[in-house]
Design a protein around this motif. Structure first.
Motif, PDB file in Angstrom:
ATOM      1  N   GLN A 102      65.528 -24.087  84.027  1.00 44.61           N
ATOM      2  CA  GLN A 102      64.526 -23.033  84.143  1.00 44.61           C
ATOM      3  C   GLN A 102      63.568 -23.390  85.285  1.00 44.61           C
ATOM      4  N   GLN A 149      59.887 -22.337  87.062  1.00 38.92           N
ATOM      5  CA  GLN A 149      58.618 -21.602  86.972  1.00 38.92           C
ATOM      6  C   GLN A 149      58.017 -21.514  88.367  1.00 38.92           C
ATOM      7  N   VAL A 207      54.655 -20.166  90.671  1.00 37.35           N
ATOM      8  CA  VAL A 207      53.254 -19.773  90.623  1.00 37.35           C
ATOM      9  C   VAL A 207      52.766 -19.508  92.039  1.00 37.35           C
ATOM     10  N   ALA A 228      56.758 -24.354  92.750  1.00 41.63           N
ATOM     11  CA  ALA A 228      57.810 -24.295  91.744  1.00 41.63           C
ATOM     12  C   ALA A 228      57.807 -25.544  90.890  1.00 41.63           C
ATOM     13  N   SER A 229      58.148 -25.387  89.649  1.00 42.99           N
ATOM     14  CA  SER A 229      58.306 -26.522  88.747  1.00 42.99           C
ATOM     15  C   SER A 229      59.541 -26.298  87.893  1.00 42.99           C
ATOM     16  N   GLY A 230      60.043 -27.371  87.349  1.00 36.25           N
ATOM     17  CA  GLY A 230      61.190 -27.271  86.480  1.00 36.25           C
ATOM     18  C   GLY A 230      62.495 -27.682  87.121  1.00 36.25           C
ATOM     19  N   TYR A 254      64.558 -15.741  89.054  1.00 41.63           N
ATOM     20  CA  TYR A 254      63.239 -16.258  88.705  1.00 41.63           C
ATOM     21  C   TYR A 254      62.160 -15.573  89.539  1.00 41.63           C
ATOM     22  N   GLY A 281      57.674 -15.168  90.093  1.00 44.60           N
ATOM     23  CA  GLY A 281      56.311 -15.537  89.784  1.00 44.60           C
ATOM     24  C   GLY A 281      55.552 -14.354  89.213  1.00 44.60           C
ATOM     25  N   GLN A 282      54.290 -14.575  88.897  1.00 44.75           N
ATOM     26  CA  GLN A 282      53.483 -13.529  88.268  1.00 44.75           C
ATOM     27  C   GLN A 282      52.852 -12.588  89.297  1.00 44.75           C
TER      28      GLN A 282
END
Length: 121
Positions: free
Chosen positions: A1, A3, A5, A24-26, A110, A112-113
């Protein structure tokens, strides 16, 4: 996954500049194609720019070509969008997106918000 931001949005006058970041993370990003999309009020989301995992290939929408530059720093797991000579029609929520593989899909896995960019005339 993965994430994603975004940051760096804001209010700027026409002709000004902003730099968006997408952290990015994950996962390590080097195996992911990444890009930016935007959505203006009352309009559909549209492609802005994309970059391959290695950063060797970049592509832009005609409306931003020559003004925007996408780049990435895989050591920092971050993708950037440098936006210069901004126009009021660039006003939108900007979204970072990613998927595994060489090329960014038209429907990335994927997202972001989003971060708001407002360009005043």
């Amino acid at each position: 996954q993965v994430q994603l931001v975004e940051s760096g949005g804001g209010l700027v006058q026409a002709g000004g500049s902003l730099r968006l970041s997408c952290a990015a993370s994950g996962r390590t990003l080097s195996g992911y194609a990444m890009g930016w999309f935007r959505q203006a009020p009352g309009k559909e989301r549209e492609f802005v720019a994309k970059i391959t995992g290695s950063g060797g290939y970049r592509s832009y929408a005609d409306s931003v070509k020559g003004r925007f530059t996408i780049s990435r720093d895989n050591a920092k797991n971050t993708v950037y969008l440098q936006m210069n000579t901004l126009k009021p029609e660039d006003t939108a929520v900007y979204f970072c997106a990613a998927n595994q593989g060489m090329q960014l899909s038209t429907t990335p896995d994927y997202w972001g918000q989003g971060t708001q960019v407002t360009v005043s005339s």
